[in-house]
Design an enzyme around this catalytic site. Structure first.
Site, mmCIF file in Angstrom:
data_model
loop_
_atom_site.group_PDB
_atom_site.id
_atom_site.type_symbol
_atom_site.label_atom_id
_atom_site.label_comp_id
_atom_site.label_asym_id
_atom_site.label_seq_id
_atom_site.Cartn_x
_atom_site.Cartn_y
_atom_site.Cartn_z
ATOM 1 N N CYS A 127 65.851 -67.097 -2.974
ATOM 2 C CA CYS A 127 66.574 -66.244 -3.938
ATOM 3 C C CYS A 127 66.464 -64.765 -3.565
ATOM 4 O O CYS A 127 67.479 -64.079 -3.376
ATOM 5 C CB CYS A 127 66.083 -66.512 -5.352
ATOM 6 S SG CYS A 127 64.284 -66.505 -5.543
HETATM 7 N N1 LIG Z 1 63.542 -70.983 -9.657
HETATM 8 C C1 LIG Z 1 64.243 -70.286 -8.786
HETATM 9 O O1 LIG Z 1 64.825 -69.240 -9.124
HETATM 10 C C2 LIG Z 1 64.372 -70.752 -7.372
HETATM 11 C C3 LIG Z 1 65.373 -70.173 -6.575
HETATM 12 C C4 LIG Z 1 65.512 -70.611 -5.240
HETATM 13 C C5 LIG Z 1 64.672 -71.592 -4.743
HETATM 14 N N2 LIG Z 1 63.699 -72.130 -5.537
HETATM 15 C C6 LIG Z 1 62.870 -73.189 -4.961
HETATM 16 O O2 LIG Z 1 63.394 -74.437 -5.430
HETATM 17 C C7 LIG Z 1 62.344 -75.376 -5.636
HETATM 18 C C8 LIG Z 1 62.381 -75.842 -7.094
HETATM 19 O O3 LIG Z 1 62.198 -74.702 -7.928
HETATM 20 P P1 LIG Z 1 62.188 -74.801 -9.501
HETATM 21 O O4 LIG Z 1 62.179 -73.404 -9.996
HETATM 22 O O5 LIG Z 1 63.212 -75.743 -9.980
HETATM 23 O O6 LIG Z 1 60.747 -75.441 -9.760
HETATM 24 P P2 LIG Z 1 60.231 -76.285 -11.018
HETATM 25 O O7 LIG Z 1 60.993 -75.913 -12.232
HETATM 26 O O8 LIG Z 1 58.770 -76.112 -11.025
HETATM 27 O O9 LIG Z 1 60.603 -77.793 -10.654
HETATM 28 C C9 LIG Z 1 59.919 -78.479 -9.632
HETATM 29 C C10 LIG Z 1 60.317 -79.953 -9.647
HETATM 30 O O10 LIG Z 1 59.513 -80.634 -8.682
HETATM 31 C C11 LIG Z 1 58.717 -81.648 -9.341
HETATM 32 N N3 LIG Z 1 57.355 -81.586 -8.767
HETATM 33 C C12 LIG Z 1 56.360 -80.741 -9.078
HETATM 34 N N4 LIG Z 1 55.291 -80.951 -8.293
HETATM 35 C C13 LIG Z 1 55.626 -81.975 -7.473
HETATM 36 C C14 LIG Z 1 54.950 -82.665 -6.427
HETATM 37 N N5 LIG Z 1 53.708 -82.342 -6.063
HETATM 38 N N6 LIG Z 1 55.604 -83.654 -5.799
HETATM 39 C C15 LIG Z 1 56.863 -83.991 -6.137
HETATM 40 N N7 LIG Z 1 57.552 -83.374 -7.134
HETATM 41 C C16 LIG Z 1 56.940 -82.372 -7.770
HETATM 42 C C17 LIG Z 1 58.758 -81.312 -10.801
HETATM 43 O O11 LIG Z 1 58.811 -82.519 -11.533
HETATM 44 P P3 LIG Z 1 57.661 -83.216 -12.314
HETATM 45 O O12 LIG Z 1 56.504 -82.232 -12.402
HETATM 46 O O13 LIG Z 1 58.311 -83.542 -13.620
HETATM 47 O O14 LIG Z 1 57.388 -84.405 -11.477
HETATM 48 C C18 LIG Z 1 60.106 -80.643 -10.970
HETATM 49 O O15 LIG Z 1 61.111 -81.608 -11.130
HETATM 50 C C19 LIG Z 1 61.054 -74.650 -5.254
HETATM 51 O O16 LIG Z 1 60.735 -74.943 -3.936
HETATM 52 C C20 LIG Z 1 61.436 -73.176 -5.410
HETATM 53 O O17 LIG Z 1 60.669 -72.332 -4.581
HETATM 54 C C21 LIG Z 1 63.554 -71.751 -6.846
#
Ligand SMILES: NC(=O)c1ccc[n+]([C@@H]2O[C@H](COP(=O)([O-])OP(=O)(O)OC[C@H]3O[C@@H](n4cnc5c(N)ncnc54)[C@H](OP(=O)(O)O)[C@@H]3O)[C@@H](O)[C@H]2O)c1
Length: 361
Positions: A165
């Site tokens: 991002c």
């Molecule tokens: N948020 C942003 O603005 C943004 C922007 C660009 C990129 N990203 C990247 O996109 C990815 C997701 O971001 P997010 O903000 O959506 O994060 P998030 O809200 O924390 O969601 C993470 C997801 O992964 C699952 N998860 C957590 N720990 C895990 C593990 N050890 N093994 C397998 N699944 C696991 C969680 O599900 P459960 O815990 O329910 O299993 C949840 O569905 C990250 O790598 C982040 O750096 C985020």
């Protein structure tokens, strides 16, 4: 679309913030259809995403979602995968699935929203992420996903490492001037970015949840941020001479959005106008990047949309570029869909809103 014409998408990390946004955007997509949604535990996704009113899906396990990918690909269908998982989780999973798919892997289109495949150089990956790459052999299949700076490779790609991002904001703010050789490589590129709380994902942590962030503003990572490496990689790919990169991120008291200010050292004061024009020229035909003719970029213009707003203002030997985008959409789920659209031969803008919500939390 009929079942035959639709392209099934299998989503890993469906309970997360970006997972929810992928599902929301798919609602408006003419061809991609959510086929399976996986979380570690399975369960009703409506609990994680009560705003997705049309969502009936109950999430399955990762194993069930992987089995669905295998079945569809073996039936000869094209399948899209979106990994919306924490850093380090997608590479080992995709490696194992690719091996199981064998010759059918070419029918599978993968978008990784995490950082696992963003840095092409394993040594850079080790330096920035502090670990060996879990799928070094798979790295070369991945194209870096920031269409405005490299659209053509995406049309041929089956795998995309969606740009980060802050990294998206930084590259869009720096590259037009840098790749024309308008920057002074003896002076640093300084950038300051403020992100909303959605940048930290769905689960509250002591330093990132509401009581700490609301009405507050603070910097972090003063000694360097991981996304600097993506800007570095991009500058090098475009053959752009540049000085040191100093990026200081901040946490802001809002939910969606990034506001970035780049202070770019011009090689000569006389090049200010050429630098300003570089942005207008590079983004004139871009569906999602708008160089504002009046007013200044703010979050209100972009929250909820895949739009980027920017302005470039020369002053003496410095070019100031201000840029806003929604980290959840253009900085994440929207950009993933934009890349998948190109990879799948769909209209690049399919499913992607240009209009913002007009308000932000
Ligand atoms: N948020 C942003 O603005 C943004 C922007 C660009 C990129 N990203 C990247 O996109 C990815 C997701 O971001 P997010 O903000 O959506 O994060 P998030 O809200 O924390 O969601 C993470 C997801 O992964 C699952 N998860 C957590 N720990 C895990 C593990 N050890 N093994 C397998 N699944 C696991 C969680 O599900 P459960 O815990 O329910 O299993 C949840 O569905 C990250 O790598 C982040 O750096 C985020």
């Amino acid at each position: 679309v009929s079942d035959r014409d639709s392209i099934p998408l299998v989503l890993f990390g469906a309970s997360g913030l970006l997972g929810g946004e992928v599902i929301r955007l798919l609602e408006f997509h003419p061809a991609l259809v959510l086929h399976a949604a996986a979380t570690r535990e399975g369960g009703a996704l409506a609990a994680s995403h009560p705003h997705l009113a049309t969502l009936r899906a109950v999430a399955g396990t990762f194993a069930a979602a992987e089995a669905a990918v295998l079945r569809l690909a073996r039936e000869g269908r094209r399948v899209a995968i979106a990994y919306a998982l924490p850093h380090g989780e997608s590479a080992p999973r995709w490696k194992a699935l690719r091996e199981a798919l064998a010759e059918h892997a070419s029918r599978v289109y993968v978008a990784d929203l995490a950082a696992d495949y963003r840095l092409a150089d394993v040594a850079a990956h080790r330096r920035v992420y502090g670990a060996e790459h879990a799928d070094a052999a798979g790295l070369e299949e991945f194209v870096y996903g920031l269409p405005e700076l490299g659209r053509e490779p995406l049309r041929e790609a089956r795998r995309v490492a969606v740009a980060g991002c802050f990294a998206t904001a930084m590259q869009l703010a720096v590259l037009p001037a840098a790749r024309r050789g308008l920057l002074d490589p003896s002076r640093p590129i300084a950038l300051a970015g403020v992100t909303g709380s959605s940048g930290s994902g769905a689960k509250p942590l002591p330093g990132t949840h509401h009581p700490h962030r609301a009405g507050n503003l603070y910097a972090y990572s003063l000694t360097g941020h991981r996304h600097e490496a993506e800007l570095e990689q991009s500058l090098s790919r475009h053959g752009a001479a540049h000085g040191a990169i100093h990026f200081v991120p901040h946490s802001g008291p809002f939910v969606r959005g990034i506001h970035l200010t780049a202070f770019l050292p011009l090689a000569a004061e006389s090049q200010g106008e050429a630098a300003r024009e570089a942005y207008a020229a590079d983004y004139a035909a871009e569906p999602f990047v708008e160089v504002l003719e009046s007013g200044l970029p703010d979050l209100r213009r972009v929250a909820g949309s895949n739009r980027v707003c920017l302005t470039a203002a020369p002053r003496g030997s410095l070019l100031t570029v201000c840029l806003t985008l929604d980290n959840v959409v253009k900085g994440g789920a929207g950009q993933a869909l934009q890349c998948l659209n190109l990879m799948l031969g769909c209209d690049e803008a399919a499913g992607l809103p240009r209009c913002g919500l007009g308000v932000n939390g």
